[in-house]
Scaffold this active site. Structure first.
Site, PDB file in Angstrom:
ATOM      1  N   ASP A  21      96.692  30.447-112.700  1.00  0.00           N
ATOM      2  CA  ASP A  21      96.474  29.021-112.969  1.00  0.00           C
ATOM      3  C   ASP A  21      97.604  28.154-112.401  1.00  0.00           C
ATOM      4  O   ASP A  21      98.754  28.591-112.345  1.00  0.00           O
ATOM      5  CB  ASP A  21      96.346  28.813-114.497  1.00  0.00           C
ATOM      6  CG  ASP A  21      95.697  27.485-114.825  1.00  0.00           C
ATOM      7  OD1 ASP A  21      95.090  26.868-113.947  1.00  0.00           O
ATOM      8  OD2 ASP A  21      95.801  27.072-116.000  1.00  0.00           O
ATOM      9  N   ARG A  46      97.891  21.670-109.591  1.00  0.00           N
ATOM     10  CA  ARG A  46      99.120  20.933-109.939  1.00  0.00           C
ATOM     11  C   ARG A  46     100.220  21.192-108.920  1.00  0.00           C
ATOM     12  O   ARG A  46     100.987  20.304-108.579  1.00  0.00           O
ATOM     13  CB  ARG A  46      99.598  21.353-111.346  1.00  0.00           C
ATOM     14  CG  ARG A  46      98.893  20.608-112.463  1.00  0.00           C
ATOM     15  CD  ARG A  46      99.099  21.261-113.799  1.00  0.00           C
ATOM     16  NE  ARG A  46      98.265  22.458-113.934  1.00  0.00           N
ATOM     17  CZ  ARG A  46      98.407  23.364-114.873  1.00  0.00           C
ATOM     18  NH1 ARG A  46      99.393  23.262-115.744  1.00  0.00           N
ATOM     19  NH2 ARG A  46      97.584  24.387-114.939  1.00  0.00           N
ATOM     20  N   TRP A  47     100.290  22.414-108.432  1.00  0.00           N
ATOM     21  CA  TRP A  47     101.301  22.761-107.423  1.00  0.00           C
ATOM     22  C   TRP A  47     101.142  21.873-106.188  1.00  0.00           C
ATOM     23  O   TRP A  47     102.105  21.305-105.682  1.00  0.00           O
ATOM     24  CB  TRP A  47     101.147  24.235-107.052  1.00  0.00           C
ATOM     25  CG  TRP A  47     102.106  24.736-106.016  1.00  0.00           C
ATOM     26  CD1 TRP A  47     103.355  25.248-106.234  1.00  0.00           C
ATOM     27  CD2 TRP A  47     101.880  24.792-104.589  1.00  0.00           C
ATOM     28  NE1 TRP A  47     103.927  25.623-105.037  1.00  0.00           N
ATOM     29  CE2 TRP A  47     103.046  25.347-104.006  1.00  0.00           C
ATOM     30  CE3 TRP A  47     100.819  24.432-103.757  1.00  0.00           C
ATOM     31  CZ2 TRP A  47     103.174  25.557-102.629  1.00  0.00           C
ATOM     32  CZ3 TRP A  47     100.944  24.625-102.382  1.00  0.00           C
ATOM     33  CH2 TRP A  47     102.122  25.186-101.841  1.00  0.00           C
ATOM     34  N   ARG A  53      94.478  19.477-103.431  1.00  0.00           N
ATOM     35  CA  ARG A  53      94.458  20.675-104.290  1.00  0.00           C
ATOM     36  C   ARG A  53      94.137  21.949-103.502  1.00  0.00           C
ATOM     37  O   ARG A  53      94.580  23.041-103.847  1.00  0.00           O
ATOM     38  CB  ARG A  53      93.414  20.493-105.412  1.00  0.00           C
ATOM     39  CG  ARG A  53      93.813  19.443-106.438  1.00  0.00           C
ATOM     40  CD  ARG A  53      92.658  19.190-107.432  1.00  0.00           C
ATOM     41  NE  ARG A  53      92.246  20.412-108.103  1.00  0.00           N
ATOM     42  CZ  ARG A  53      92.786  20.856-109.240  1.00  0.00           C
ATOM     43  NH1 ARG A  53      93.738  20.162-109.840  1.00  0.00           N
ATOM     44  NH2 ARG A  53      92.361  21.974-109.784  1.00  0.00           N
ATOM     45  N   HIS A  94      95.158  26.284-103.584  1.00  0.00           N
ATOM     46  CA  HIS A  94      94.276  27.460-103.605  1.00  0.00           C
ATOM     47  C   HIS A  94      94.604  28.385-102.434  1.00  0.00           C
ATOM     48  O   HIS A  94      94.637  29.609-102.598  1.00  0.00           O
ATOM     49  CB  HIS A  94      92.806  27.035-103.554  1.00  0.00           C
ATOM     50  CG  HIS A  94      92.374  26.216-104.742  1.00  0.00           C
ATOM     51  ND1 HIS A  94      92.677  26.572-106.038  1.00  0.00           N
ATOM     52  CD2 HIS A  94      91.669  25.052-104.831  1.00  0.00           C
ATOM     53  CE1 HIS A  94      92.161  25.671-106.872  1.00  0.00           C
ATOM     54  NE2 HIS A  94      91.558  24.743-106.163  1.00  0.00           N
ATOM     55  N   GLU A  98      83.087  27.677-116.337  1.00  0.00           N
ATOM     56  CA  GLU A  98      83.358  26.253-116.572  1.00  0.00           C
ATOM     57  C   GLU A  98      83.869  25.548-115.308  1.00  0.00           C
ATOM     58  O   GLU A  98      83.893  24.318-115.247  1.00  0.00           O
ATOM     59  CB  GLU A  98      84.395  26.086-117.703  1.00  0.00           C
ATOM     60  CG  GLU A  98      83.859  26.437-119.092  1.00  0.00           C
ATOM     61  CD  GLU A  98      83.643  27.932-119.306  1.00  0.00           C
ATOM     62  OE1 GLU A  98      84.436  28.741-118.778  1.00  0.00           O
ATOM     63  OE2 GLU A  98      82.661  28.296-119.984  1.00  0.00           O
ATOM     64  N   ASN A  99      84.289  26.315-114.313  1.00  0.00           N
ATOM     65  CA  ASN A  99      84.840  25.693-113.105  1.00  0.00           C
ATOM     66  C   ASN A  99      83.778  24.970-112.252  1.00  0.00           C
ATOM     67  O   ASN A  99      84.117  24.181-111.369  1.00  0.00           O
ATOM     68  CB  ASN A  99      85.595  26.710-112.231  1.00  0.00           C
ATOM     69  CG  ASN A  99      86.928  27.137-112.816  1.00  0.00           C
ATOM     70  OD1 ASN A  99      87.382  28.263-112.655  1.00  0.00           O
ATOM     71  ND2 ASN A  99      87.603  26.227-113.519  1.00  0.00           N
ATOM     72  N   TRP A 100      82.483  25.196-112.575  1.00  0.00           N
ATOM     73  CA  TRP A 100      81.425  24.453-111.861  1.00  0.00           C
ATOM     74  C   TRP A 100      81.509  22.964-112.168  1.00  0.00           C
ATOM     75  O   TRP A 100      80.925  22.149-111.457  1.00  0.00           O
ATOM     76  CB  TRP A 100      80.033  24.955-112.267  1.00  0.00           C
ATOM     77  CG  TRP A 100      79.734  26.367-111.851  1.00  0.00           C
ATOM     78  CD1 TRP A 100      79.733  27.458-112.680  1.00  0.00           C
ATOM     79  CD2 TRP A 100      79.395  26.849-110.549  1.00  0.00           C
ATOM     80  NE1 TRP A 100      79.414  28.589-111.958  1.00  0.00           N
ATOM     81  CE2 TRP A 100      79.199  28.241-110.646  1.00  0.00           C
ATOM     82  CE3 TRP A 100      79.229  26.248-109.303  1.00  0.00           C
ATOM     83  CZ2 TRP A 100      78.862  29.040-109.550  1.00  0.00           C
ATOM     84  CZ3 TRP A 100      78.888  27.031-108.205  1.00  0.00           C
ATOM     85  CH2 TRP A 100      78.708  28.413-108.342  1.00  0.00           C
ATOM     86  N   SER A 140      90.986  30.493-122.086  1.00  0.00           N
ATOM     87  CA  SER A 140      89.966  29.848-121.242  1.00  0.00           C
ATOM     88  C   SER A 140      88.772  30.752-120.935  1.00  0.00           C
ATOM     89  O   SER A 140      88.339  30.876-119.789  1.00  0.00           O
ATOM     90  CB  SER A 140      90.590  29.338-119.932  1.00  0.00           C
ATOM     91  OG  SER A 140      91.625  28.438-120.194  1.00  0.00           O
TER      92      SER A 140
END
Ligand code: IPE
Ligand code: IPE
Ligand code: MG
Length: 267
Positions: free
Chosen positions: A32, A36-37, A45, A49, A79-81, A208
């Site tokens: 995770d 943010r990185w 973003r 990845h 939930e990432n959808w 999560s």
């Protein structure tokens, strides 16, 4: 001394502290903090990845080096959808690209790759490469690498319950026969030992919807480091912390020269 040499020395110092006999056989990771990185660096973003993929490669190598047998990573949750379509599409393309680029090396290293989750919503080309990668590596036995995609722990448990209900109504099993072992055999992780250690990066203290059944007695290590900054050094810190834990599994620590009788329970 070069920076690389300093890092090597720091890694070697940690390696010396690790008891090779007590390395977890199965490690699960919630990778995770990619977004943010990137945002912190003023980048889209997607850069996070991409960087996350090279970190994953480093951690697979480090796990093998230690003698760990199975690594299970959370790559995409059910939930990432809910993320913007552009990010979801980017991730799907990334899985495709990485798998294409890496499958040969994965196979050469005698690693078995397995995808855990509901693959049905993914595009045909991704499903095909997943299926060919799994069949190519199915007999490899040095290392098992599980990738959880479109995975959700609750969905997995509901599916197992449904399958058992169907077996019961078809007369194949009796409800009284349902126990932990039978339930476990209906999960997507059937045949895989539960993880001894769960690592989550980016400081979030939650699971999560990851491996809800399988993590029942796993040790949890939270690293504040964002996944794209995670590395072998941080990974070894997690292993050392794990080795300092007292895993009681609901029992009590056995102390030498102390018995139940003289423990003062009756006074
Ligand atoms: C983890 O990083 C990767 C996936 C969930 C696919 P995130 O994308 O969740 O990054 P943060 O948590 O927003 O920083
Ligand atoms: C968990 O991270 C899922 C993956 C790492 C693939 P998330 O970033 O989706 O989880 P939340 O939203 O912080 O709980
Ligand atoms: Mg996140």
């Amino acid at each position: 001394m070069s920076l690389e040499k300093v890092i090597d020395n720091k890694i070697n110092d940690l390696l010396m502290k690790i008891d090779k006999q007590k390395v977890p056989e199965h490690i699960a990771i919630i990778m995770d903090g990619n977004g943010r990185w990137a945002t912190k660096k003023g980048l889209p973003r997607s850069y996070g990845h991409n960087k996350g993929v090279s970190v994953l490669k480093e951690i697979i190598k480090a796990s093998k080096k230690l003698g760990c047998k199975t690594l299970t990573v959370y790559a995409f949750s059910t939930e990432n959808w809910t993320r913007p379509t552009k990010e979801v599409d980017f991730l799907i393309n990334l899985f495709n690209k990485v798998l294409k680029n890496e499958i040969e090396e994965i196979h050469e290293e005698s690693t078995k790759i397995k995808f855990i989750g509901d693959l049905s919503p993914f595009p045909k080309n991704l499903k095909e490469i997943i299926s060919s990668s799994e069949s190519l590596t199915k007999n490899n036995n040095k290392f098992l690498f599980n990738v959880c995609v479109n995975y959700g722990g609750r969905q997995e448990i509901v599916k197992a319950a449904k399958q058992l209900a169907l077996k019961s109504s078809a007369g194949e099993i009796k409800p009284s026969e349902i126990n932990e072992e039978l339930f476990n055999s209906q999960l997507l992780t059937r045949g895989i030992k539960d993880p001894e250690l769960l690592i989550r990066t980016s400081g979030e203290k939650r699971v999560s919807n990851f491996l809800l059944w399988q993590l029942a007695y796993s040790e949890i290590y939270i690293s504040d480091v964002l996944w794209p900054d995670f590395n072998e050094f941080e990974f070894l810190k997690a292993i050392i912390d794990y080795q300092s834990r007292n895993r009681r599994f609901g029992g009590i620590e056995s102390l030498p020269n102390e018995s139940f009788q003289d423990s003062g329970y009756s006074s």
